[in-house]
Scaffold this motif. Structure first.
Motif, short mmCIF file in Angstrom:
data_model
loop_
_atom_site.label_atom_id
_atom_site.label_comp_id
_atom_site.label_asym_id
_atom_site.label_seq_id
_atom_site.Cartn_x
_atom_site.Cartn_y
_atom_site.Cartn_z
N VAL A 1 0.84 -1.21 0.00
CA VAL A 1 0.00 0.00 0.00
C VAL A 1 0.87 1.25 0.00
O VAL A 1 0.62 2.22 -0.73
CB VAL A 1 -0.94 0.00 1.22
CG1 VAL A 1 -1.71 1.31 1.30
CG2 VAL A 1 -1.91 -1.18 1.14
N VAL A 2 1.92 1.25 0.83
CA VAL A 2 2.84 2.40 0.88
C VAL A 2 3.54 2.59 -0.46
O VAL A 2 3.71 3.72 -0.93
CB VAL A 2 3.88 2.22 2.02
CG1 VAL A 2 4.90 3.35 2.00
CG2 VAL A 2 3.18 2.16 3.37
N ALA A 3 3.94 1.48 -1.09
CA ALA A 3 4.61 1.56 -2.40
C ALA A 3 3.70 2.22 -3.43
O ALA A 3 4.16 3.01 -4.26
CB ALA A 3 5.01 0.16 -2.86
N LEU A 4 2.43 1.91 -3.38
CA LEU A 4 1.48 2.52 -4.31
C LEU A 4 1.40 4.03 -4.10
O LEU A 4 1.22 4.79 -5.05
CB LEU A 4 0.10 1.89 -4.14
CG LEU A 4 0.00 0.39 -4.46
CD1 LEU A 4 -1.39 -0.14 -4.13
CD2 LEU A 4 0.33 0.13 -5.93
N ALA A 5 1.57 4.46 -2.85
CA ALA A 5 1.53 5.89 -2.54
C ALA A 5 2.76 6.63 -3.06
O ALA A 5 2.73 7.85 -3.25
CB ALA A 5 1.40 6.10 -1.03
N PHE A 6 3.87 5.91 -3.29
CA PHE A 6 5.09 6.53 -3.81
C PHE A 6 4.97 6.86 -5.30
O PHE A 6 5.77 7.65 -5.82
CB PHE A 6 6.29 5.59 -3.63
CG PHE A 6 7.07 5.83 -2.38
CD1 PHE A 6 8.12 6.73 -2.36
CD2 PHE A 6 6.77 5.14 -1.22
CE1 PHE A 6 8.85 6.96 -1.21
CE2 PHE A 6 7.49 5.37 -0.06
CZ PHE A 6 8.54 6.27 -0.05
N ASN A 7 4.02 6.27 -5.97
CA ASN A 7 3.89 6.45 -7.42
C ASN A 7 3.70 7.93 -7.76
O ASN A 7 2.72 8.55 -7.33
CB ASN A 7 2.70 5.63 -7.94
CG ASN A 7 2.74 5.48 -9.44
OD1 ASN A 7 3.68 5.89 -10.09
ND2 ASN A 7 1.68 4.91 -10.00
N GLY A 8 4.65 8.50 -8.51
CA GLY A 8 4.54 9.89 -8.93
C GLY A 8 5.45 10.86 -8.20
O GLY A 8 5.46 12.05 -8.54
N VAL A 9 6.23 10.40 -7.21
CA VAL A 9 7.12 11.33 -6.51
C VAL A 9 8.25 11.76 -7.43
O VAL A 9 8.64 11.05 -8.36
CB VAL A 9 7.72 10.69 -5.23
CG1 VAL A 9 6.63 10.34 -4.25
CG2 VAL A 9 8.54 9.46 -5.58
N THR A 10 8.81 12.96 -7.19
CA THR A 10 9.88 13.49 -8.04
C THR A 10 11.16 12.69 -7.90
O THR A 10 11.78 12.27 -8.87
CB THR A 10 10.15 14.97 -7.70
OG1 THR A 10 8.95 15.72 -7.90
CG2 THR A 10 11.26 15.53 -8.59
N SER A 11 11.60 12.46 -6.65
CA SER A 11 12.80 11.69 -6.39
C SER A 11 12.53 10.73 -5.25
O SER A 11 12.29 11.16 -4.11
CB SER A 11 13.99 12.61 -6.04
OG SER A 11 15.10 11.84 -5.60
N ALA A 12 12.56 9.45 -5.54
CA ALA A 12 12.30 8.45 -4.50
C ALA A 12 13.37 8.50 -3.41
O ALA A 12 13.09 8.23 -2.25
CB ALA A 12 12.24 7.06 -5.12
N LEU A 13 14.61 8.85 -3.79
CA LEU A 13 15.69 8.92 -2.80
C LEU A 13 15.42 10.03 -1.79
O LEU A 13 15.51 9.83 -0.58
CB LEU A 13 17.03 9.16 -3.50
CG LEU A 13 18.25 9.25 -2.57
CD1 LEU A 13 18.49 7.91 -1.87
CD2 LEU A 13 19.49 9.68 -3.35
#
Length: 497
Positions: free
Chosen positions: A390-402
Motif C-alpha cells: 500500500v505504501v509503495a502505491l503511494a510513492f507512485n509519482g514522486v519526483t525523487s524516491a531517494l
C-alpha cells in the motif's frame, strides 16, 4: 515494447529460481528462533553479504544513479560516514547485543527506561520499515514499466507477493542465503553496466570524464557550513546519525549480530557487509554520472519526456531497456530485483520479529507456545508485507524516491537514536527525564517535518523550520539526548546538595 527472448528468459529464470530457493528452507524451519536468527549458526561471509545487500536495495540501484544524473556526487558523502559507524558497531554494539541475548533490539531500552521506551522505539521502527519497503518496491516497478508499459501498481503487487512467499516460508535462513546470492548478482550487473556505458561514448572513455568534469558532476557538494542546503558537511552529519542508528538500534542489523556463530564471526560479517557498500555505492554514482555524459554526447538517444528532472529515477531503467546488448538487459533487471527483494525480505522478517518479541509476547500473549510464536511470525510477516505494498502505491509519482525516502526515514525514526545513546552513554538517567526528552524530540521532529506544508502566503510562514529536512533526525536525536542527560544531571546535583 517487445523484450528479446534471451532477456525475458534470464529475468524469469532468476525470479523463479530465487523464490523456489528461498522457499526450500521451509522444511528446515523448526522454531521461532530459526525463523528469527537461523539458529545462530550462519557463516560470517553469508551474513556479511546479507548486510551489504540490505544496505544496497533498489534505492541504491536506481535512485543513486538518478540522483547523480540530476545533481552530483553530494549523496555519496552519506557512504563516507559508514566506516566510522561500522567501527562503533564492532567496538560497542555487537558485544552489547550478543551479551543481552535477546532477539529484540529494543529490550535494552526497556532495561534502562521501562516498557514505554521499548514500545516507542519498536513502533518507530515498524513505521520506518513500511516507508523503506514502499520506496523499494516502487523503484522495482520502474524498469518493468519501461519495458512492457505494464501498470506500476500491478508490478508492485506482483513483486511484493513474490517476496512474501519465500520470506515467510523460509524464515531468516532463507533471507540470509538469498541475500548472499542477490548481492553477488547486483554487483555483477552494476559492473557490467558501468563498463558498457564507459566504452559506449562516441569519442571513448575520456569523453565521459571530460563532459562530467565540465558540468562539475564529480563534486561532493559545497564545503561551506550551512543548515539549509545539502552541503558536504550536512550530508556527512546526516549519514553519520543514520548509520549509527542502523548499527545501534535497527532490528535488521541486531538479528544479524545474533545469527553468527560467535562474536568474532559477527564482527567480521559486520565489517565485510558495511565496508563493501562504500565502493559499490561509488559505482552507482559513477553510473549516474556516466549516464549524464552519455546522453549529453548523444541527446537524440533520450526521449524528450525523460529530459525533465521529475524523471531522473527513470533514466537508468530507460538505458537498461534501450542501451544494453541482448542478454544484458535481463541481467540488469534481475540485478535490480535482487537489490530490492533482498531488502524487502529482510524488513519483512525483522518487522515480524519486533511484533512478536516487543508486543505479542510482552503484552498480548506472554505465555504463547512455540507453535504460536511461529504462527504469529507468519501472520505478522504477511500483514507488514501487504501494508508495504500500500505504501509503495503511494510513492507512485514522486519526483525523487531517494529524497522522499530520506525525508520519511528522518521523520519515522522518531529520534530513537537519541534514546539509545542516552541509555548507552548516560549513567543514572531518570526515566521521566528520558520521557521528557523524547516528547520534546518528537515535537522538534514534527515541527521540522510539517514546516514545508505551511503555505508561503499564510501568516504562519515565520514558524517554518529554516533547516534542511535531513537535519530532522540530527536535531531530534540531539534534543532527546541533551534534555534527558542535563535534566538528570541537575536532579542528581540537587539531590546530593
Amino acid at each position: 515494447m517487445d523484450l528479446p527472448l534471451i532477456d525475458l528468459a534470464v529475468f524469469l529464470v532468476y525470479m523463479l529460481a530465487i523464490v523456489l530457493f528461498g522457499a526450500s528452507f521451509y522444511y528446515k524451519k523448526r522454531s521461532a528462533n530459526d525463523f528469527i536468527t537461523g539458529g545462530g549458526k550462519l557463516p560470517s561471509w553469508a551474513i556479511g553479504m546479507s548486510i551489504f545487500a540490505t544496505f544496497v536495495s533498489s534505492i541504491s540501484f536506481l535512485a543513486l544513479p538518478g540522483n547523480a544524473y540530476l545533481n552530483n556526487w553530494n549523496g555519496f558523502v552519506f557512504s563516507l560516514s559508514i566506516p566510522f559507524a561500522a567501527w562503533l558497531a564492532v567496538k560497542f554494539f555487537v558485544p552489547l547485543y550478543r551479551g543481552i541475548k535477546s532477539p529484540s533490539a529494543y529490550f535494552f531500552l526497556e532495561t534502562k527506561f521501562g516498557p514505554w521506551a521499548r514500545i516507542y522505539a519498536s513502533i518507530c521502527y515498524l513505521l520506518t520499515q513500511l516507508a523503506r519497503m514502499g520506496a523499494i518496491m516502487y523503484l522495482l516497478a520502474l524498469p518493468m514499466n519501461a519495458l512492457f508499459g505494464w501498470s506500476i501498481p500491478v508490478i508492485i503487487v506482483v513483486t511484493g507477493v513474490s517476496v512474501l512467499i519465500y520470506s515467510i516460508m523460509g524464515g531468516f535462513e532463507a533471507v540470509i542465503w538469498t541475500d548472499a546470492i542477490q548481492g553477488i548478482i547486483l554487483i555483477t550487473g552494476a559492473l557490467a553496466c558501468a563498463g558498457i556505458l564507459l566504452f559506449s561514448m562516441p569519442e571513448g572513455p575520456g569523453q565521459m570524464f571530460a563532459i562530467a568534469s565540465e558540468q562539475q558532476k564529480f563534486s561532493l557538494g559545497s564545503f561551506k557550513l550551512s543548515f539549509s542546503e545539502s552541503t558536504f558537511w550536512l550530508i556527512l552529519v546526516y549519514g553519520l546519525f543514520i548509520n549509527v542508528q542502523n548499527f545501534g538500534v535497527d532490528q535488521n542489523y541486531v538479528q544479524r549480530y545474533l545469527s553468527a556463530k560467535n562474536e568474532g564471526e559477527a564482527v567480521k560479517s559486520t565489517l565485510m557487509g558495511s565496508l563493501l557498500y562504500v565502493p559499490v555505492s561509488l559505482l552507482f554514482f559513477f553510473i549516474g554520472t556516466a549516464l549524464f555524459s552519455y546522453y549529453q554526447a548523444m541527446p537524440e538517444m533520450l526521449p524528450s519526456e525523460l529530459s525533465s528532472s521529475e524523471n531522473a529515477d527513470k533514466i537508468f531503467p530507460y538505458f537498461i531497456v534501450n542501451g544494453l546488448p541482448k542478454g544484458m538487459t535481463g541481467l540488469l533487471i534481475a540485478s535490480i530485483f535482487a537489490a530490492g527483494m533482498s531488502t524487502v525480505s529482510t524488513s519483512v522478517n525483522s518487522s515480524a520479529t519486533v511484533i512478536l518479541t516487543d508486543h505479542v509476547k510482552k503484552y498480548l500473549n506472554p505465555h504463547i507456545t512455540e507453535g504460536g510464536e511461529v504462527k504469529t511470525l507468519v501472520i505478522a510477516s504477511l500483514v507488514m508485507g501487504l501494508l508495504s505494498i500500500v505504501v509503495a502505491l503511494a510513492f507512485n509519482g514522486v519526483t525523487s524516491a531517494l529524497d522522499a525516502w530520506w525525508a520519511l526515514s528522518a521523520i519515522f525514526s522518531g529520534g530513537i537514536l537519541g534514546l539509545f545513546l542516552l541509555a548507552y552513554v548516560g549513567r543514572n538517567i531518570r526515566q521521566k527525564y528520558a520521557a521528557i526528552g523524547v516528547a520534546l524530540g518528537v515535537l522538534t521532529i514534527g515541527w521540522m517535518s510539517l514546516s514545508p506544508l505551511i503555505p508561503s502566503e499564510s501568516g504562519w510562514v515565520t514558524f517554518r523550520s529554516p533547516f534542511h529536512a535531513n537535519l530532522t533526525i540530527v536535531f531530534g536525536t540531539v534534543v532527546i539526548f541533551l534534555v534527558g542527560f542535563l535534566f538528570s544531571a541537575l536532579y542528581h546535583r540537587k539531590a546530593s546538595n
